[in-house]
Design a protein around this motif. Structure first.
Motif, PDB file in Angstrom:
ATOM      1  N   LYS A  53       0.905  -1.180  -0.060  1.00  0.00           N
ATOM      2  CA  LYS A  53      -0.063  -0.239  -0.077  1.00  0.00           C
ATOM      3  C   LYS A  53       0.810   1.157   0.013  1.00  0.00           C
ATOM      4  N   ASP A  54       2.192   1.067   0.290  1.00  0.00           N
ATOM      5  CA  ASP A  54       3.152   2.198   0.353  1.00  0.00           C
ATOM      6  C   ASP A  54       3.892   2.557  -1.005  1.00  0.00           C
ATOM      7  N   ASP A  88       2.612   3.795  -3.871  1.00  0.00           N
ATOM      8  CA  ASP A  88       2.175   5.274  -4.551  1.00  0.00           C
ATOM      9  C   ASP A  88       3.289   6.254  -3.804  1.00  0.00           C
ATOM     10  N   SER A 135      -5.202   8.194  -5.125  1.00  0.00           N
ATOM     11  CA  SER A 135      -6.374   7.647  -4.315  1.00  0.00           C
ATOM     12  C   SER A 135      -7.125   6.588  -5.204  1.00  0.00           C
ATOM     13  N   GLN A 191      -5.323   3.311  -3.926  1.00  0.00           N
ATOM     14  CA  GLN A 191      -5.729   3.130  -2.533  1.00  0.00           C
ATOM     15  C   GLN A 191      -7.087   2.527  -2.668  1.00  0.00           C
ATOM     16  N   THR A 192      -8.001   3.144  -3.586  1.00  0.00           N
ATOM     17  CA  THR A 192      -9.389   2.611  -3.887  1.00  0.00           C
ATOM     18  C   THR A 192      -9.368   1.082  -4.320  1.00  0.00           C
ATOM     19  N   ALA A 198      -8.413  -1.339  -1.504  1.00  0.00           N
ATOM     20  CA  ALA A 198      -9.305  -1.455  -0.499  1.00  0.00           C
ATOM     21  C   ALA A 198     -10.260  -2.499  -0.965  1.00  0.00           C
ATOM     22  N   GLU A 254      -1.098  -4.479   3.406  1.00  0.00           N
ATOM     23  CA  GLU A 254      -0.699  -3.890   4.472  1.00  0.00           C
ATOM     24  C   GLU A 254       0.411  -4.554   5.300  1.00  0.00           C
TER      25      GLU A 254
END
Length: 604
Positions: free
Chosen positions: A220-221, A223, A231, A234-235, A238, A566
């Motif tokens: 997730k890091d 970007d 965004s 991250q979307t 999710a 994560e």
């Protein structure tokens, strides 16, 4: 090489023709063309999209209109616009919302089902259009066509979706495993202007992915690591499993049932978006009416992603025969002439499915009534080994036609997520022969499982999809596993045929995570291999490799049993993967044996 990675056939080269649009040479140049830049297409919310208009010089009568809707800046497709306008069509290259000179904010993919049908209906009202509207394009612009068709604009007359990704199927990941390439693509399409120089800097992207990989950073890091917080990225993360969010990008079963257009689907054996393209195709055949299915044709060439637009004779260390070099502009024109101008059916489409057979002595187009009719039988080759030894290319297990006995000992490998010296899927050099380079496998000796068939006593033709049901036990609740099949010729040279991978928690369903119970033997079905059509020559063998998914090019599963995106090095757990192949657990690679050739269509 921007993805030095044997998963290249699965990784979505989503914009391969966006950096440098190529056009196949054409002996027939057509007539002169008139050109208009800066045409504004109004949408219902006040946003105006920017288009470039091409039409035959001195056009007097309305004509069918073709448009391509692209995030890659409309001038990229100038040569395509010139070609189709020179051959009797109005052609528009349209910047998607928020890209190029179009207004608004870019929301990848989802926006097109709203905007594109409005373009169709706006074009149908223009004086230069006769009310028949179609689309052109591959990759993103192939997806656009399915997104448009599911909304049923009245004047959409046909679609030709090429190399179409399908969100939740092969983009932004495959089998719920995300690509590092996602951030490379997001950066390419960030802002309004072209970011193609940044996108094409392979050394830069290798370095960014290496920071994440060697630093054991959470996916997730990524970007933030590359300096472009997103965004969209991250979307996507999710939604780690297929769910209503991913479903919203594609036609529903009810919409598939109503799609009743002439459709020409095009993909390639080494097209990274083949899984998406064939997913759309299969579901239309699953839900569509008999009349609709009768109008849906399929072409599968030997090509990679970009080659589905402009075929080339070489890719990844392989060389294809001259019959593979289709004039794709002409095929599109012939299709449009048939469906929009009451012309004759394209000569090339001799049956509902056209597919190209690779290999020595083959290199020819074949035809079939359906995708399923390409395969005559699925023939099992059972995994076995000598005393549980199968961890090396030169000390491998076997693939045999006979089932193993009850005393066959299992094989295993140990995967440490903190191991950054695993090269099976990342070759140890920057060779562009990514389909023929086995250096990574050799460097991964002891960390993988390898099985070989005996040398074939005669030529054998494979056409269709491998299946691999294997019986596995883990000592952790989760891990990622890959499987790859190669042809090994008598001279020792190798060619990657197809791959699959899966995350153990999704072994039962891509929609629901069910963690494995440590020590319990379960069947894992690898049934998402890509399509192949290849003649395996006498003296060749097949090689099956089963190994961990451990690559800088993919989201790493640290086997921590939490949210994978994560997890980082602090969550790492070493896992032992044990593969059983005894009478009670008959693990097998099923070969798709080609149906007899009835087409008699050989290359010259």
């Amino acid at each position: 090489m921007f993805l030095r990675f044997a998963f290249l056939l699965l990784a979505v080269l989503f914009s391969a023709d966006s950096v440098a649009e190529l056009s196949a040479p054409n002996a027939d140049k057509g007539g002169p063309v008139d050109f208009q830049w800066g045409v504004k297409i109004p949408l219902h919310d006040g946003i105006k999209l920017n288009a470039t208009l091409y039409h035959p010089q001195g056009q007097k009568d309305p004509l069918p209109c073709i448009f391509t809707l692209t995030p890659y800046i409309s001038q990229t497709y100038h040569e395509r616009g010139m070609y189709f306008a020179a051959h009797g069509y109005v052609f528009l290259t349209v910047d998607v919302r928020g890209r190029g000179n179009s207004e608004g904010e870019f929301t990848p993919l989802l926006q097109e089902a709203k905007d594109s049908p409005e373009i169709v209906e706006w074009l149908a009202k223009q004086s230069y259009c006769n009310g028949k509207v179609t689309m052109w394009g591959g990759s993103y612009a192939g997806y656009d066509q399915w997104a448009t068709a599911k909304e049923f604009p009245p004047h959409l007359a046909t679609i030709v979706p090429v190399a179409s990704p399908r969100p939740g199927v092969d983009f932004p990941g495959f089998n719920n495993i995300y690509y590092s390439y996602d951030m490379q693509w997001i950066t390419l399409t960030s802002g309004h202007a072209a970011q193609d120089n940044i996108f094409g800097d392979g050394e830069f992207w290798d370095a960014q992915f290496e920071k994440m990989y060697s630093g054991h950073r959470a996916f997730k890091d990524l970007d933030t690591i590359v300096g472009n917080p997103s965004s969209s990225f991250q979307t996507w993360l999710a939604h780690p499993a297929v769910d209503a969010y991913w479903d919203s990008y594609s036609p529903t079963p009810q919409q598939f049932a109503k799609i009743d257009l002439p459709i020409l689907t095009i993909t390639g054996q080494y097209d990274g978006d083949q899984p998406g393209a064939l997913s759309f195709y299969r579901e239309h055949f699953q839900y569509g009416s008999s009349a609709a299915k009768a109008k849906h044709y399929l072409v599968i060439g030997p090509w990679d992603h970009a080659g589905t637009r402009t075929p080339t004779a070489k890719y990844g260390g392989l060389t294809f025969g001259p019959a593979s070099l289709l004039d794709m502009n002409k095929l599109h024109k012939d299709w449009y002439d048939w469906t929009l101008k009451s012309g004759s059916k394209p000569d090339f489409l001799k049956n509902k499915v056209a597919y190209y057979v690779l290999g020595d002595g083959a290199e020819q187009w074949r035809y079939a009534d359906s995708l399923d009719a390409i395969t005559a039988e699925s023939r099992p080759m059972y995994l076995t080994s000598s005393n549980g030894t199968a961890n090396d290319v030169f000390a491998s297990g076997s693939l045999r036609a006979t089932k193993p006995g009850s005393s066959s000992k299992p094989d295993h490998y140990v995967y440490d997520p903190l191991d950054t010296q695993f090269w099976a899927w990342d070759p140890t050099d920057s060779s562009e022969d990514n389909l023929t380079d086995v250096s990574g496998l050799l460097a991964s000796s002891g960390k993988i499982l390898v099985y070989h068939t005996p040398a074939f006593a005669q030529d054998i033709e494979l056409a269709g999809f491998f299946k691999l049901p294997v019986w596995i036990a883990l000592d952790q609740p989760d891990t990622d596993i890959a499987a790859a099949v190669y042809e090994i010729k008598a001279d020792g040279s190798s060619a990657l045929l197809a791959m699959d991978m899966q995350r153990a928690r999704y072994r039962q369903s891509l929609r629901e995570a069910v963690f494995a119970k440590p020590g319990v033997i379960e069947r894992y079905d690898f049934d998402h291999f890509t399509f192949i059509a290849r003649r395996i020559t006498k003296g060749s063998r097949l090689r099956l490799v089963i190994a961990p998914v451990n690559s800088r090019s993919l989201e790493k599963n640290y086997n921590g049993n939490g949210v994978v995106a994560e997890e980082s090095g602090k969550d790492a757990h070493t896992v032992t993967v044990t593969l059983y192949h005894d009478a009670a657990h008959p693990s097998a690679l099923y070969l798709p044996i080609a149906a007899p050739d009835k087409s008699a269509t050989k290359s010259q």
